[in-house]
Design a protein around this motif. Structure first.
Motif, PDB file in Angstrom:
ATOM      1  N   ILE A   1       9.566   5.662   4.098  1.00 60.89           N
ATOM      2  CA  ILE A   1      10.340   6.894   3.881  1.00 60.89           C
ATOM      3  C   ILE A   1      10.578   7.585   5.218  1.00 60.89           C
ATOM      4  O   ILE A   1      11.687   8.028   5.517  1.00 60.89           O
ATOM      5  N   GLN A   2       9.539   7.650   6.044  1.00 60.56           N
ATOM      6  CA  GLN A   2       9.672   8.262   7.369  1.00 60.56           C
ATOM      7  C   GLN A   2      10.667   7.479   8.223  1.00 60.56           C
ATOM      8  O   GLN A   2      11.510   8.068   8.909  1.00 60.56           O
ATOM      9  N   VAL A   3      10.584   6.160   8.184  1.00 58.41           N
ATOM     10  CA  VAL A   3      11.508   5.314   8.950  1.00 58.41           C
ATOM     11  C   VAL A   3      12.941   5.543   8.478  1.00 58.41           C
ATOM     12  O   VAL A   3      13.860   5.686   9.283  1.00 58.41           O
ATOM     13  N   PHE A   4      13.129   5.592   7.156  1.00 58.42           N
ATOM     14  CA  PHE A   4      14.465   5.801   6.596  1.00 58.42           C
ATOM     15  C   PHE A   4      15.071   7.117   7.079  1.00 58.42           C
ATOM     16  O   PHE A   4      16.190   7.144   7.591  1.00 58.42           O
ATOM     17  N   PHE A   5      14.334   8.217   6.921  1.00 60.89           N
ATOM     18  CA  PHE A   5      14.880   9.519   7.316  1.00 60.89           C
ATOM     19  C   PHE A   5      15.094   9.600   8.827  1.00 60.89           C
ATOM     20  O   PHE A   5      16.117  10.127   9.280  1.00 60.89           O
TER      21      PHE A   5
ATOM     22  N   LYS B   1       0.857  -1.195   0.000  1.00 61.78           N
ATOM     23  CA  LYS B   1       0.000   0.000   0.000  1.00 61.78           C
ATOM     24  C   LYS B   1       0.893   1.245   0.000  1.00 61.78           C
ATOM     25  O   LYS B   1       2.026   1.211   0.465  1.00 61.78           O
ATOM     26  N   MET B   2       0.355   2.351  -0.493  1.00 59.88           N
ATOM     27  CA  MET B   2       1.100   3.611  -0.464  1.00 59.88           C
ATOM     28  C   MET B   2       1.435   4.006   0.967  1.00 59.88           C
ATOM     29  O   MET B   2       2.492   4.574   1.225  1.00 59.88           O
ATOM     30  N   SER B   3       0.548   3.694   1.908  1.00 59.90           N
ATOM     31  CA  SER B   3       0.833   4.043   3.304  1.00 59.90           C
ATOM     32  C   SER B   3       2.078   3.311   3.803  1.00 59.90           C
ATOM     33  O   SER B   3       2.826   3.851   4.626  1.00 59.90           O
TER      34      SER B   3
ATOM     35  N   ALA C   1       4.518  -7.468  -4.720  1.00 59.99           N
ATOM     36  CA  ALA C   1       3.782  -6.509  -3.884  1.00 59.99           C
ATOM     37  C   ALA C   1       2.972  -5.513  -4.707  1.00 59.99           C
ATOM     38  O   ALA C   1       1.936  -5.043  -4.270  1.00 59.99           O
ATOM     39  N   PHE C   2       3.454  -5.190  -5.904  1.00 64.49           N
ATOM     40  CA  PHE C   2       2.766  -4.191  -6.721  1.00 64.49           C
ATOM     41  C   PHE C   2       1.821  -4.833  -7.735  1.00 64.49           C
ATOM     42  O   PHE C   2       1.170  -4.131  -8.494  1.00 64.49           O
ATOM     43  N   GLY C   3       1.788  -6.157  -7.767  1.00 65.68           N
ATOM     44  CA  GLY C   3       0.916  -6.855  -8.701  1.00 65.68           C
ATOM     45  C   GLY C   3       1.300  -6.632 -10.148  1.00 65.68           C
ATOM     46  O   GLY C   3       0.443  -6.605 -11.033  1.00 65.68           O
TER      47      GLY C   3
ATOM     48  N   ILE D   1       8.368  11.576  -3.614  1.00 59.87           N
ATOM     49  CA  ILE D   1       8.491  10.169  -4.000  1.00 59.87           C
ATOM     50  C   ILE D   1       7.125   9.554  -4.301  1.00 59.87           C
ATOM     51  O   ILE D   1       6.958   8.848  -5.291  1.00 59.87           O
ATOM     52  N   CYS D   2       6.168   9.839  -3.476  1.00 61.73           N
ATOM     53  CA  CYS D   2       4.856   9.190  -3.623  1.00 61.73           C
ATOM     54  C   CYS D   2       3.928   9.898  -4.602  1.00 61.73           C
ATOM     55  O   CYS D   2       3.119   9.250  -5.259  1.00 61.73           O
ATOM     56  N   ASP D   3       4.032  11.227  -4.704  1.00 60.63           N
ATOM     57  CA  ASP D   3       3.095  11.975  -5.540  1.00 60.63           C
ATOM     58  C   ASP D   3       3.751  12.610  -6.754  1.00 60.63           C
ATOM     59  O   ASP D   3       3.059  13.158  -7.598  1.00 60.63           O
ATOM     60  N   GLY D   4       5.065  12.593  -6.824  1.00 62.62           N
ATOM     61  CA  GLY D   4       5.763  13.191  -7.965  1.00 62.62           C
ATOM     62  C   GLY D   4       5.914  14.689  -7.858  1.00 62.62           C
ATOM     63  O   GLY D   4       5.414  15.319  -6.929  1.00 62.62           O
ATOM     64  N   MET D   5       6.613  15.244  -8.803  1.00 62.15           N
ATOM     65  CA  MET D   5       6.909  16.677  -8.775  1.00 62.15           C
ATOM     66  C   MET D   5       5.666  17.536  -8.911  1.00 62.15           C
ATOM     67  O   MET D   5       5.627  18.643  -8.397  1.00 62.15           O
TER      68      MET D   5
END
Length: 189
Positions: A88-92, A80-82, A133-135, A179-183
């Motif tokens: 990303i939050q965990v990484f940073f 899932k996107m969540s 995971a992404f099908g 990353i998730c929504d693009g520029m």
């Protein structure tokens, strides 16, 4: 009893080698690090170094495996996107607590090859653990993993290069959005 003494000497010697090596990484580019200087700083002879490591590269691989291992231990899902936003939050958050040595190894241009190897190791593990995971077909998923792995690190490295002027919360929010929504989520048309 003798075995205990030997083990303690081995521990002390490996610690001295590691400390000298880490200090050298902070001071110089990787091609400038030599066994001669390392052994001088660790106050050991060359033969002692070679009892513990085959080469400077082997010592660096040990650091690489440790750093990659810490990331691979984190169980994540990409279904899932969540999940991706959380990763990303965990990484940073994780990277913000690391030592200047890790920032040097993962962000300095002279250690780009080190970052590349860590990223390949981690993303290879992620692909194996999250295949499907992404099908999508494998080639499409490989592109998604390559994008995620490289872009996340590039944004982190830029944050470090800028002296971490944005707060952790600000850079995490911006990175997640990009990353998730693009520029198009942050740049006006």
């Amino acid at each position: 009893m003798e075995k205990g003494k030997t083990d303690l000497r081995v521990i002390r010697t490996r610690k001295a080698i590691r400390e000298a090596f880490c200090a050298m990484i902070m001071e110089m580019d990787y091609p400038d690090i030599t066994v001669k200087e390392l052994t001088r700083r660790a106050m050991i002879n060359r033969n002692t170094f070679y009892l513990h490591y085959d080469s400077i590269d082997a010592l660096l691989r040990e650091l690489q495996d440790e750093i990659a291992g810490e990331f691979m231990e984190k169980q994540v899902s990409y279904t899932k996107m969540s999940d991706i936003r959380r990763m990303i939050q965990v990484f940073f958050a994780y990277m913000a607590t690391q030592s200047p040595l890790q920032d040097r190894l993962l962000c300095s241009g002279s250690y780009q090859f080190f970052y590349d190897r860590v990223n390949q190791q981690v993303m290879g593990h992620r692909k194996l653990m999250n295949r499907g995971a992404f099908g999508m077909d494998e080639a499409s998923e490989n592109i998604i993993f390559a994008y995620y792995g490289s872009i996340t690190a590039i944004l982190y490295r830029q944050w470090v290069a800028d002296g971490k002027k944005l707060s952790l919360e600000e850079v995490t929010a911006l990175a997640t959005k990009l990353i998730c929504d693009g520029m198009s989520s942050v740049v006006k048309y």
